[in-house]
Design an enzyme around this catalytic site. Structure first.
Site, short mmCIF file in Angstrom:
data_model
loop_
_atom_site.label_atom_id
_atom_site.label_comp_id
_atom_site.label_asym_id
_atom_site.label_seq_id
_atom_site.Cartn_x
_atom_site.Cartn_y
_atom_site.Cartn_z
N ASN A 48 43.11 30.64 24.93
CA ASN A 48 43.37 31.83 24.10
C ASN A 48 44.54 31.66 23.14
O ASN A 48 44.52 32.18 22.03
CB ASN A 48 43.51 33.09 24.97
CG ASN A 48 44.61 33.00 25.99
OD1 ASN A 48 45.10 31.91 26.30
ND2 ASN A 48 45.02 34.12 26.53
N ARG A 81 55.08 26.29 25.87
CA ARG A 81 55.91 26.96 26.89
C ARG A 81 56.17 26.06 28.09
O ARG A 81 57.06 26.33 28.88
CB ARG A 81 55.14 28.14 27.45
CG ARG A 81 55.09 29.33 26.62
CD ARG A 81 54.20 30.27 27.40
NE ARG A 81 54.13 31.53 26.73
CZ ARG A 81 53.70 32.63 27.34
NH1 ARG A 81 53.29 32.58 28.58
NH2 ARG A 81 53.65 33.75 26.70
N CYS A 85 46.45 37.59 28.08
CA CYS A 85 46.69 37.97 29.48
C CYS A 85 47.52 39.23 29.60
O CYS A 85 47.40 39.96 30.57
CB CYS A 85 47.36 36.82 30.20
SG CYS A 85 48.81 36.24 29.34
N GLU A 138 50.76 31.16 35.93
CA GLU A 138 50.69 32.27 34.96
C GLU A 138 49.23 32.70 34.93
O GLU A 138 48.41 32.08 34.25
CB GLU A 138 51.13 31.80 33.58
CG GLU A 138 52.56 31.28 33.52
CD GLU A 138 53.59 32.39 33.60
OE1 GLU A 138 53.21 33.57 33.49
OE2 GLU A 138 54.76 32.07 33.81
N LEU A 139 48.90 33.77 35.65
CA LEU A 139 47.48 34.08 35.89
C LEU A 139 47.05 35.36 35.14
O LEU A 139 47.69 35.78 34.20
CB LEU A 139 47.25 34.16 37.40
CG LEU A 139 47.76 32.93 38.17
CD1 LEU A 139 47.53 33.09 39.67
CD2 LEU A 139 47.13 31.64 37.68
N ARG A 141 45.35 42.42 19.27
CA ARG A 141 45.88 41.10 18.90
C ARG A 141 45.06 40.02 19.59
O ARG A 141 44.70 40.17 20.76
CB ARG A 141 47.34 41.03 19.33
CG ARG A 141 48.06 39.77 18.93
CD ARG A 141 49.54 39.92 19.24
NE ARG A 141 49.80 40.02 20.67
CZ ARG A 141 50.26 39.00 21.42
NH1 ARG A 141 50.51 37.83 20.88
NH2 ARG A 141 50.47 39.17 22.71
P1 NAD Z 1 40.39 29.34 33.32
O1 NAD Z 1 41.13 29.56 34.58
O2 NAD Z 1 38.92 29.32 33.35
O3 NAD Z 1 40.83 27.96 32.67
C1 NAD Z 1 42.19 27.64 32.41
C2 NAD Z 1 42.33 26.13 32.40
O4 NAD Z 1 42.03 25.64 33.70
C3 NAD Z 1 41.40 25.39 31.45
O5 NAD Z 1 42.08 24.27 30.93
C4 NAD Z 1 40.27 24.95 32.35
O6 NAD Z 1 39.62 23.80 31.86
C5 NAD Z 1 41.03 24.64 33.64
N1 NAD Z 1 40.25 24.76 34.87
C6 NAD Z 1 39.13 25.48 35.11
N2 NAD Z 1 38.74 25.33 36.38
C7 NAD Z 1 39.62 24.48 36.97
C8 NAD Z 1 39.76 23.95 38.29
N3 NAD Z 1 38.92 24.27 39.27
N4 NAD Z 1 40.81 23.13 38.53
C9 NAD Z 1 41.69 22.83 37.56
N5 NAD Z 1 41.61 23.30 36.30
C10 NAD Z 1 40.58 24.12 36.01
O7 NAD Z 1 40.94 30.44 32.31
P2 NAD Z 1 40.54 30.63 30.79
O8 NAD Z 1 39.24 31.35 30.76
O9 NAD Z 1 40.69 29.38 30.01
O10 NAD Z 1 41.72 31.59 30.32
C11 NAD Z 1 41.67 32.95 30.53
C12 NAD Z 1 42.52 33.36 31.72
O11 NAD Z 1 43.85 32.89 31.54
C13 NAD Z 1 42.64 34.85 31.84
O12 NAD Z 1 42.50 35.25 33.18
C14 NAD Z 1 44.04 35.14 31.36
O13 NAD Z 1 44.60 36.30 31.86
C15 NAD Z 1 44.77 33.93 31.79
N6 NAD Z 1 45.99 33.76 31.00
C16 NAD Z 1 47.18 33.99 31.61
C17 NAD Z 1 48.36 33.87 30.89
C18 NAD Z 1 49.68 34.12 31.55
O14 NAD Z 1 50.68 33.67 31.02
N7 NAD Z 1 49.74 34.77 32.69
C19 NAD Z 1 48.31 33.50 29.55
C20 NAD Z 1 47.07 33.26 28.96
C21 NAD Z 1 45.91 33.39 29.70
#
Ligand code: NAD
Length: 493
Positions: A164, A172, A301, A267-268, A295
């Site tokens: 995203n 960061r 997140c 950071e979830l 935005r």
């Molecule tokens: P995602 O968890 O599907 O993927 C994130 C990353 O993890 C990607 O690089 C993906 O390839 C990798 N990944 C996927 N499965 C994995 C596994 N089993 N083992 C290791 N790596 C793996 O998330 P997304 O769809 O890319 O991003 C959206 C999520 O991220 C939303 O839940 C959002 O809230 C969260 N997010 C959190 C923050 C924060 O700072 N808290 C910031 C941005 C996004």
């Protein structure tokens, strides 16, 4: 300089490397495999990127381990100089970064430029912090000795980042890790690997100018995220995993970290409430709501997921918000005047739509949007729902799209209780006019970050992070560097 591949149609003129950055070199995957990267606005394949293998991951970790002693012993000022140079180079190439992000992620170009400026600030902040890593000295409590507390870098780091904010979610992590003296391997999202491959070019250049060991930094795009993280985490030389992404993946990584007790930062996901008190300035709340919700197409997140508005002002708020939403111009992020792009994938669009349909079936009222448009690209219209039943999935799950829900409350206590009725605790927003209601919101909203009368809170100098199912650890501020440092206590006579 490595080969560059023209990615976009010619008129877009965006370039980025497409091979792995492995210890300062652009290389194909050891398997020779590649995977396609798609433009979410058109569905076109914009590049084929090297698909890193487990052997590539081992090679990156070997290089990181080799580079660690020299870098961790380097002077703080030297780290400042290198990070400052990276900052300058990213700034010079703002347009390349912004175009690459719009191309692979879909956000409007103006927002992409904003992300470059914001994401790059982490390099500047970390450059300034590298010389200020603190220690402590004291007298033992019984007076029979002294204590010296110092910080040491944790060691090789694995960073896994989402799509995203393709640049900022990685800077960061990269900037504070390097400032602390750690090598770092980055695994970008396979939806948006190009931005970090471009960053690899910049970092490689800065390292070469300062004769820094290239093994400090690798970028390993790939589709086998789970296998790669499992492989690297099964190696006890890896000492830290920093992850931004969804809560289920975060849980898996924490479980995996148990074997070698790697430190983790998580950071979830979020489910941010946006509470509007009866005494709030409603025009300001509407402006803040637009930023907090729309935005990045709501793919944030900390995006406001649930608008909770005092019954006495809900009509005024809804009228103003709806008018602002109807002024949104959705389209290809490269086109002039576009303020909302597509969502990242067709699957993501379908999930957003399912949440909307589920809410409508349960009795919610659709004020605008809610229909998937015809044509190419993963577009989902800005959508507003009211009268959403309390048990609707859309109030429990992260929407991650341009969809707003508005519900009401009769007292601030009730509003805050409903705001806190979530397993997540990343961000919360409150709008209030009086001191008492403002203080009530900031003291009682349960989240790692609370914004008062503001629709945006991300800031490189502040600790970003959540509580509960939103994870632990902080990014940014002085706290962000602590994530990459261990404490050493030295007992002295
Ligand atoms: P995602 O968890 O599907 O993927 C994130 C990353 O993890 C990607 O690089 C993906 O390839 C990798 N990944 C996927 N499965 C994995 C596994 N089993 N083992 C290791 N790596 C793996 O998330 P997304 O769809 O890319 O991003 C959206 C999520 O991220 C939303 O839940 C959002 O809230 C969260 N997010 C959190 C923050 C924060 O700072 N808290 C910031 C941005 C996004």
């Amino acid at each position: 300089m490595p080969d560059q591949t023209l990615l976009a149609p010619e008129h877009l003129q965006t370039t980025a490397p497409t091979e792995l950055w492995l210890a300062g070199r652009q290389t194909a995957s050891s398997t020779g495999k590649t995977f396609p990267v798609l433009d979410p606005a058109t569905g076109d394949v914009i590049a084929r990127v090297a698909d890193a293998s487990l052997e590539d991951a081992t090679a990156a970790l070997d290089a990181a381990v080799d580079a660690f002693p020299l870098w961790s012993a380097s002077s703080p000022r030297r780290r400042t100089d290198v990070l400052t140079r990276i900052f300058e180079l990213v700034r010079e190439r703002t347009e390349d970064f912004a175009r690459t992000m719009t191309l692979e992620m879909g956000k409007p170009l103006a927002e992409a430029r904003g992300e470059v400026a914001y994401g790059n600030e982490y390099f500047r902040w970390a450059a300034e912090e590298a010389v200020r890593i603190p220690g402590r000295f004291g007298t033992a409590s019984q007076g029979n000795g002294h204590m010296l507390m110092t910080r040491t870098p944790v060691g090789p780091v694995l960073a896994i980042t989402p799509w995203n904010f393709p640049l900022a979610m990685a800077t960061r992590k990269i900037a504070p890790a390097l400032a602390a003296g750690c090598p770092i391997i980055v695994k970008p999202s396979s939806d948006t690997p190009l931005t970090l491959l471009l960053l690899g070019e910049v970092i490689t250049q800065a390292f070469a100018e300062f004769d820094v060991p290239a093994g400090l930094f690798s970028v390993l795009p790939g589709r086998g995220s789970a296998a790669m993280s499992e492989h690297l985490m099964s190696d006890r030389r890896l000492r830290k995993v920093t992850f931004t992404g969804s809560t289920p993946v975060g849980r898996t990584l924490v479980r995996q970290s148990a074997e070698h007790l790697q430190r983790t930062s998580m950071e979830l996901g979020g489910n941010a409430p946006f509470v509007v008190a009866a005494d709030a300035d409603i025009d300001a709340a509407v402006s803040g709501a637009m930023v907090a919700k729309m935005r990045n197409g709501g793919q944030v997140c900390v995006a406001a997921n649930r608008f909770l508005v005092d019954t006495s002002v809900v009509e005024e708020f809804t009228t103003g918000f709806l008018a602002a939403v109807e002024g949104i111009h959705q389209g290809n992020g490269f086109d002039d005047g576009v303020t909302l792009g597509p969502v990242i994938t067709g699957r993501q669009r379908d999930e957003i739509h399912e949440l909307v349909e589920d809410a409508v079936a349960a009795g919610a009222r659709l004020l605008t949007g809610g229909e998937i448009p015809e044509g190419p690209g993963n577009f989902y219209p800005p959508t507003v729902l009211t009268d959403v039943p309390a048990d609707a999935r859309i109030l429990r799950e992260e929407i991650f799209g341009p969809v707003a829900t508005i519900t009401t409350f009769d007292s601030l206590e009730e509003g805050v209780a409903r705001a806190n009725d979530t397993e997540f605790g990343l961000a919360a927003y409150g709008y209030a006019g009086g001191v008492a209601s403002a203080q009530y919101l900031t003291e009682n909203l349960q989240a790692g970050m609370v914004a008062l009368n503001r629709g945006q809170l991300s800031e490189p100098a502040a600790p970003f992070g959540g509580v509960g199912q939103s994870g632990f650890g902080r990014e940014g501020g002085t706290e962000g560097i602590e994530e990459y440092l261990d404490i050493r206590y030295i007992a002295l006579p």
